[in-house]
Design an enzyme around this catalytic site. Sequence first.
Site, PDB file in Angstrom:
ATOM      1  N   ASP A 321       0.868  -1.168   0.000  1.00  9.01           N
ATOM      2  CA  ASP A 321       0.000   0.000   0.000  1.00  9.01           C
ATOM      3  C   ASP A 321       0.911   1.227   0.000  1.00  9.01           C
ATOM      4  O   ASP A 321       2.116   1.128   0.242  1.00  9.01           O
ATOM      5  CB  ASP A 321      -0.959  -0.011   1.202  1.00  9.01           C
ATOM      6  CG  ASP A 321      -2.162   0.905   0.959  1.00  9.01           C
ATOM      7  OD1 ASP A 321      -2.095   1.775   0.058  1.00  9.01           O
ATOM      8  OD2 ASP A 321      -3.179   0.767   1.676  1.00  9.01           O
TER       9      ASP A 321
HETATM   10  C1  BGC Z   1      -5.060   3.238   0.076  1.00 14.46           C
HETATM   11  C2  BGC Z   1      -5.174   2.270  -1.080  1.00 14.46           C
HETATM   12  C3  BGC Z   1      -5.015   3.026  -2.370  1.00 14.46           C
HETATM   13  C4  BGC Z   1      -3.683   3.765  -2.352  1.00 14.46           C
HETATM   14  C5  BGC Z   1      -3.431   4.563  -3.604  1.00 14.46           C
HETATM   15  C6  BGC Z   1      -3.824   4.092   0.000  1.00 14.46           C
HETATM   16  O1  BGC Z   1      -3.858   5.113   0.950  1.00 14.46           O
HETATM   17  O2  BGC Z   1      -5.090   2.538   1.296  1.00 14.46           O
HETATM   18  O3  BGC Z   1      -6.403   1.597  -1.039  1.00 14.46           O
HETATM   19  O4  BGC Z   1      -5.116   2.158  -3.459  1.00 14.46           O
HETATM   20  O5  BGC Z   1      -3.659   4.666  -1.259  1.00 14.46           O
HETATM   21  O6  BGC Z   1      -4.229   5.691  -3.627  1.00 14.46           O
END
Ligand code: BGC
Length: 807
Positions: A321
């Site tokens: 993530d």
């Molecule tokens: C989120 C993800 C997301 C990623 C990109 C993160 O903060 O938890 O679900 O895909 O950011 O935006």
Amino acid sequence: MRSAVVPVTLFHLLSSSLLVVGITTFTVPATPTPTVGSSAALSGTPSASFAPFPLPSTVPASSGVNPASGPSSPPPVESPGVVPDFSAAWATAYTKAKAKVASMSLGDKVKVTSGSHTLLGGSLTGRCTGVTAPVNAIGFPGLCLQDSALGVRDTDFATVFPAGVNVAATFKRSLIRARGTAMGQEHVGKGVNVALGPMMNLLRVPQAGRNWEGFGADPYLTGEAAYETILGMQSAGVQACAKHFINNEQETLRMFSTSDVDDRTEHELYGLPFIRSIMAGVASVMCSYNAVNGTYACENDRMLNQMLKSEFGFQGFVMSDWLATHSTVQAANNGLDLQMPDNFFFGGLLEAAVTLTLVPQSRIDDMVTRILASWYFLGQDSTSYPAVNFNAGDPWDPATNQHVRVDGDHDVLVREIGSSSIVLLKNINGALPLQAPISMAVIGSDAGPAKNMGPNEFKDGQGEDGILAMGYGSGTANFTYLISPYEALQARARKNRTTFAWMFDDSDTKSAAVYATLKDVALVFLQSDSGEGSDRSGLDADNNGNALVQAVAAVNKNTIVVVHSVGPLVIDSWATHPNVSAILWAGLAGPEAGNAITDVLYGDYNPSGRLPYTIAKQSSDYPAGVGVAIIPYSENLNIDYRHFDSAGITPRYEFGFGLSYTTFGYSGLSISLITDSSDPDVAIEANWARGLPGPTGSGSSTALWLHRPAYDVTFTVTNTGSVAGTEIPQLYLHHPPSAGEPPSILKGFSDVFLDPGQSKTVSLLLSRFDLSIWDVVSQTWVKPNGTFGITIGASSRDGRLNGTLTI
Ligand code: BGC
């Protein structure tokens, strides 16, 4: 959300077997259960390697149960019991990837393993949510990784699809698949390589901010929804991303908390949707911010190497993530393949770690192979694969946005999912469907359009103004339009020359009562919003919602309440009020929200949605709330309805519940063993039937013998009412007492459309996996001793047919 910055220290780099939570330091507890594979990861050697799946069935059955499949040729949605075999497609992709890796320099290999965003004062650069660098020497153009789980985020001419929790509420595989396919097409049309969804964390805590992005509170329903969504998305050519692995069930302290979960609960609840994702051939998995049992998920050998890549047989790549990488050596050796969105740990530090043999050469090769293989697996090496034609960071920049139209006629599907996901919870005194009311009042800001600046007034949905049609955070997209209930209802009401009044001020309960007085029907619209980064502080409707209903119900005995909510609310202050004649639970329906609710209110669409979670009488009835730092999953298997059943608590509305404008009868239950003369695994299956452990090793949790259909449960459903409608029959399994399971768990569902008087026979298939429990000692799926009960019902508490199964 991409703004949070994780503190990075040398300590993280060298010793991330300690988790820093705020100012407190915890020593990692010993892995609580026996492990598979070696735990050599801490000594620098990865503990798992790639092996084809499914294992141990090496001979494909000839009966068609296990057809050779590729992402572009998945089994049709109506093919119950089929276990697609992606192993040949993966093997071909691996061959191509390995050939490239053989010719690559270490520098180029390292380039493939991280995002190429640079962190500039906390903001990110690049045209997609995440980008990786091209490697010209092998003709690899790099990847565009783009949110979200309900559409293409931060661009134009794309669709905001109904949220995950809505499509789950349809309990219709066909709509789940169609939504996945349509989302996949839109991502491909914009040139996206990896679409960052679906999101499949479970609704363990009713307040959790991102519940609406996922598929509700039940692991089986979530697993089936993940499976169909991924098959659909990847059939269009985009790589799907199963997220967030694992135990990311709340937002509070999401980057600094540890979810403490026992091995059995991990397998039976939180791991199940990922098992189903892998069976759908998912190309990528995103590891989560949180730690699991004290070790960050993105450097967790037990989770990534032992479970995901070995036991579950995952062949794609694991990405972190955003900013969830905390180390170089441990993260790489413990299973992380791609750091996102930057290269702090996996750039020069990874190159140095490989040079110093702290990360084996075989491991960096495996990382690159997995990333390239996933790209080949989806055929994205084709010269006709669209190049990125938008700029998520600056959607109005003329140089980098071609404004490609990808929404097509997806509004039709959006409206159907919208209507089909509406759950009719209460309908007394013939309140619905509406006939031709003489007068109608529509009350509440949720009924109207945004007052000030249209549907995209708030970036990523971070604000409330008018109808709530999605939550907020990275799981969003920009609306091209948004039909409010007020617009759709007024247009429909004119057909009957209904006098139509509206009042959007939630705080003015006096005026609400005035507007509702002497109207044939008063519709009150409530909402509850949440999103990434924070959990809801309680379970009351937003904006004075409860008081608004009470004020209207006090003066109008035909008060109909419509709720647009991210998840459960406590509604007992008005749900049983005799003047509240109907309640409709409409979730987050996307741009056709107004049309969808109008279709159902007027009976143009007979409701068939079912609650994908429990609505309790009071918050304290739920088994878990938001935790702090150390989150004990001490309710174990008893989340949502499982808890209400085992603790004997009566909910307001139970999981799986939903009314229709017609009625259905059930008859003729029969349960039979399925035999298949071409089945190569009869010896393993006979052992299982004796309660013995199954084979362990690579792919053991996704093996064909475990997932092929074993029992056929058939029964007849009849439409006993006067209008056509869809019933959602549900199969609940009651394990024998020796199993230590909750009293009742969902293990099958279908949707059956019936004209008045019509009957259809329904067949729901049970696999050995469906009947098994996870045995932490043998690390296999085993059959508990004793007799199973099987209930076919219209909800988790509305059993209609009962049978038993002795194996
Ligand atoms: C989120 C993800 C997301 C990623 C990109 C993160 O903060 O938890 O679900 O895909 O950011 O935006």
